[in-house]
Structure formats: structure tokens, C-alpha cells
Scaffold this active site. Structure first.
Site, PDB file in Angstrom:
ATOM      1  N   LYS A   1       0.860  -1.190   0.000  1.00 47.32           N
ATOM      2  CA  LYS A   1       0.000   0.000   0.000  1.00 47.32           C
ATOM      3  C   LYS A   1       0.888   1.228   0.000  1.00 47.32           C
ATOM      4  O   LYS A   1       2.036   1.162   0.440  1.00 47.32           O
ATOM      5  CB  LYS A   1      -0.872   0.023   1.267  1.00 47.32           C
ATOM      6  CG  LYS A   1      -2.140   0.819   1.117  1.00 47.32           C
ATOM      7  CD  LYS A   1      -3.247   0.008   0.486  1.00 47.32           C
ATOM      8  CE  LYS A   1      -4.435   0.847   0.107  1.00 47.32           C
ATOM      9  NZ  LYS A   1      -5.580   0.027  -0.282  1.00 47.32           N
ATOM     10  N   ASP A  25      -6.978   4.228  -4.594  1.00 47.28           N
ATOM     11  CA  ASP A  25      -7.654   4.083  -3.301  1.00 47.28           C
ATOM     12  C   ASP A  25      -8.323   5.454  -3.107  1.00 47.28           C
ATOM     13  O   ASP A  25      -8.551   6.172  -4.089  1.00 47.28           O
ATOM     14  CB  ASP A  25      -6.641   3.746  -2.184  1.00 47.28           C
ATOM     15  CG  ASP A  25      -7.312   3.288  -0.891  1.00 47.28           C
ATOM     16  OD1 ASP A  25      -7.693   2.121  -0.802  1.00 47.28           O
ATOM     17  OD2 ASP A  25      -7.478   4.102   0.041  1.00 47.28           O
TER      18      ASP A  25
END
Ligand code: 2IT
Length: 445
Positions: free
Chosen positions: A124, A164
Site C-alpha cells: 500500500k 484508493d
């Protein structure tokens, strides 16, 4: 393994990283019993290795805004675990981003990606830069400065970022354009790309669609369906709109959407026109929802509030972590909610989850429910590697299959003696076992 001891060690080391500790705590609690039935895991220190990212990159991102002022942000990429495939996971651009949030997201991503059955590890990244209120040129300059630092640490077989919160098709475009210029390669290094340059059909709506397919399976398990059910949704970003659209298409009535300004209650339910209006509002760079009530007078805007006070059959948190707390859970339970599924990552606090499980509300966690997004990213990687594009029906069909198999894995590992399905436990055990076995087979690395 004693989960409590490991958590205590991590608390000493990373006491201020509360989201990361929360995510680790939930997983360790779920897997402790199964882990302890496998002395080979303990011997190889699987859990101690798994809770620590392989590596973290932190970098300064410097760019010039439209006024000519120099802006400084921090960029990150957490490469958490690549036991089953290249690091894979989104980039979040939001002013709340910090290392705790990215470590929690990266940790969750390991198990989520394992559940998809596709070969993807967990990662991430992101930045404390928020695109909200910024011009397209500013966003482009930021993305280019960000990618200048990131590009040599990623690659189609190394680490494949995606979107995201705050990173959608526009940002992926700017990031990809700059990667391509630096690497001199047109390759599947990012997912969520545009359709004419390597993107996959269905990827934009996949997280929301997949979430609703998962909910259908949860209902089917109880011989129920979506038709006629009332649904509350939070947010209206990359995830919520797909969920709203699919739930509506399948006959449910979606009665709320929300933004940073409050929430909308629309007793008549969303329809195509209302969803299109919300998408236009978003495209104009706005994530507020108040204008919905001006446009559609049958609805009411509640300033500064969250939608969990509305009486519904199904609640779908679609915005961000810890957006539904213990108090919200109590209200939903008192109002007779029968199913809650997180489409956001870690949307519910531990107190909320405990309350739902105690009340035997059908509850499923983000890493299972929202895995359709990254699964479709995996399908985009497959298409890129094969240099072809699949039709929408093929991608949607595969997404259906994947959500069904994730649901089955949760049932297999989470069904309790009284018939209640503990989806949290099921998802954590199923994801963990796959990663742990892969780590074991690859030796001490
Ligand atoms: O949380 C997530 O799974 C995502 N933001 C999507 C990640 C991806 O690589 O598609």
C-alpha cells in the site's frame, strides 16, 4: 504464538500506530488457535515475520502549485509481503495519510489478496496530499513529482500500485504517463488504467459490484435475497457508487449517501438519474452531498451526521476506516439491521464488530467483502501480461466466481456450531493459511 505477547511487543515498538495495531490485533485474535495447531509456523516465526513489512519507502514530494508557491508533501510505499505474488495494493492521497494508516492497509491487503486466489502479495502507499480543491494541473504536477521518487521501486513483476481514496482514473493516468516516460516502457505497472491504454472493463465499478455480490451470497446462505431490502451506504467515492448501482439494479432500495458535510436520506431510494447526478457532482471535484437535497426535494440532508441512525435492513460502510463505531452499531441493532458488510477497509471499530457478533447480526469484514476491486486489478494484470482485452461479461463473470469462492472460504473457516458464520474469523484464517504455507515453503527470507 501468544497473540497478546506479540501485540505487547508491537505496542512497545509502534505504540502510536493505532490503526496498524488494530488491524494486527484483529487478525492475530482470529488465527491464534489455528496457528497453534501448527508448530512448524511457530518454529519459522511466521507471525513475527508477517507483522513487519518487508520494507517501507518514505520520500519527499515537492511540487509547485498554481500560485507559484512551492508545496511539500510526504510520499510512502509499504511493501508488506510478497510470498504469493508481487506486492499489490492501492495508493491513497488524503491529508489524513500517515504510516499507521498505510501499514494497516498494507497488512489487510496481504490477506485480502490471498483470498482472491490470484497471485498477488500485499502492499500500500500514498501521500498526505489531498486532490480535493486542487486543479487538474496541480494534481498532474503532484503525481509526476510522486512518481519521480517511486518509479524505480515498482514494476509489473515487483510491485503494482492502483487507486484508493483520492486516487481514481485521473490520478492513475498522470502517474502512469510519468512512469512510462521515466522507464521507457509501456507495461502493466499500475492497475485502474484507462480502457484504451491497458485498463480492464469493470475495474472502476468492481469494488462496489463485488461487495454486493458478496452480500448476495450472505443472504442466499439464509435463503434470502436483495429484492425489497432497504440499504444504507456511506460515502460516494470510488467504491460507493458501484455498490449503489448494483444494489439498485438487483432490486434493493438504497436510501442514504454521505460526504464530509453530512448525509442524505432519500426515502424513495436512489435511481439511475440520482446516481448520475452524484457522479457529476464528484467529477466536478466535490465530495459533498448537500446539493442532492436541493435537486431532489423528496430527500433530506443531515449536516455533520453519519447515516447509521437510519432504520435499514442492510448497512454498507463504503467510505473509510473506523467510520462506524460502537454507538452507531447499537443504533443499527436497535433499528433491526440484519446484515452489515464493510466495503471500506476496516470500516467498523472493534466495538462495533463485537456488538454485531453478539447480536448475531450477519457481519462481514472489508478484506472479504471488498476484495473484488483488487481481484479485478489482478485480472487487469493478466490481460496486460497476455497483451489482450477481455469483454465486460468475461471480467464480470470471473469477478462473480471470485466473490463466490471468497464467500465459501469464509463459510468453511468461520461457521460456528450454532450455525452463525463468523466471517471475520473465516476470512482471516483462509487468507492467513495460504500466505503462511507459501512463506514456509520458501524458507527463511
Ligand atoms: O483496498 C483495496 O483493495 C484497493 N484500494 C484496491 C487495490 C488494487 O490494487 O486494486
Amino acid at each position: 504464538m501468544k497473540a497478546k505477547e506479540i501485540i505487547a511487543t508491537l505496542e512497545k515498538k509502534y505504540g502510536h500506530e493505532k490503526e496498524y495495531l488494530q488491524a494486527v490485533h484483529e487478525v492475530l485474535e482470529s488465527i491464534e488457535d489455528v496457528y497453534n495447531q501448527h508448530p512448524e509456523f511457530e518454529k519459522a516465526r511466521i507471525i513475527e515475520r508477517l507483522v513487519e513489512p518487508d520494507r517501507i519507502f518514505t520520500f519527499r514530494v515537492t511540487w509547485v502549485d498554481d500560485k507559484g508557491d512551492v508545496q511539500v508533501n510526504t510520499g510512502y510505499r509499504v511493501q508488506f509481503n510478497n510470498a504469493i505474488g508481487p506486492y499489490k495494493g492501492g495508493l491513497r492521497f488524503h491529508d489524513s495519510v500517515n504510516i499507521s494508516i498505510l501499514k494497516f492497509l498494507g497488512f489487510e491487503q496481504i490477506f485480502k489478496n490471498a483470498l482472491t486466489s490470484l497471485p498477488m502479495g500485499g502492499g500500500k502507499g500514498g501521500s498526505d496530499f489531498s486532490p480535493r480543491g486542487r486543479s487538474a494541473n496541480e494534481i498532474m504536477r503532484f503525481c509526476q513529482a510522486f512518481m519521480t521518487e517511486l518509479w524505480h521501486n515498482i514494476g509489473p513483476d515487483t510491485d503494482v500500485p492502483a487507486g484508493d481514496i483520492g486516487v481514481g482514473a485521473r490520478e492513475i493516468g498522470y502517474l502512469y504517463g510519468w512512469y512510462k516516460k521515466l522507464a521507457r516502457e509501456h507495461t502493466g505497472v499500475l492497475t485502474g488504467k484507462g480502457l484504451t491504454w491497458g485498463g480492464s472493463l469493470i475495474r472502476p465499478e468492481a469494488t462496489g459490484y463485488g461487495g454486493v455480490y458478496f452480500v448476495q451470497h450472505m443472504l442466499q446462505e439464509k435463503n434470502q435475497g436483495l429484492k425489497g431490502k432497504t440499504v444504507s451506504i456511506s460515502g460516494f467515492g470510488n467504491v460507493a457508487w458501484g455498490a449503489a448501482q448494483k444494489a439498485t439494479e438487483l432490486g434493493a432500495k438504497v436510501v442514504t449517501v454521505s460526504g464530509p458535510d453530512g448525509y442524505i436520506y432519500d426515502k424513495t431510494g436512489l435511481d439511475e438519474e440520482k446516481i448520475a447526478f452524484m457522479l457529476e457532482l464528484r467529477a466536478s471535484g466535490n465530495d459533498i452531498v448537500a446539493p442532492y437535497a436541493d435537486k431532489f426535494p423528496e430527500s433530506v440532508f443531515y449536516a455533520g451526521k453519519r447515516p447509521w441512525e437510519v432504520k435499514v435492513d442492510i448497512a454498507l460502510p463504503c467510505a473509510t476506516q473506523n467510520e462506524l463505531n460502537g454507538e452507531d452499531a447499537k443504533k443499527l441493532i436497535a433499528n433491526g439491521v440484519s446484515l452489515v458488510a464493510e466495503i471500506s477497509n476496516m470500516g467498523c471499530t472493534p466495538e462495533a464488530i463485537e456488538a454485531f457478533q453478539k447480536a448475531k447480526v450477519n457481519f462481514a469484514p472489508g478484506k472479504a467483502v471488498n476484495a473484488g476491486g483488487v481481484a479485478t486489478s489482478g485480472l487487469e494484470m493478466t490481460q496486460n501480461a497476455a497483451h489482450l482485452n477481455w469483454p465486460a461479461e468475461e471480467v464480470d463473470g470471473k469477478l462473480h466466481q471470485i466473490m463466490s469462492s471468497i464467500h465459501q472460504a469464509c463459510v468453511d473457516h468461520g461457521k460456528q456450531k450454532d450455525g452463525y458464520i463468523n466471517y471475520v474469523k473465516g476470512a482471516n484464517i483462509a487468507g492467513f493459511m495460504k500466505v503462511a504455507r507459501a512463506m514456509l515453503e520458501q524458507g527463511v527470507v
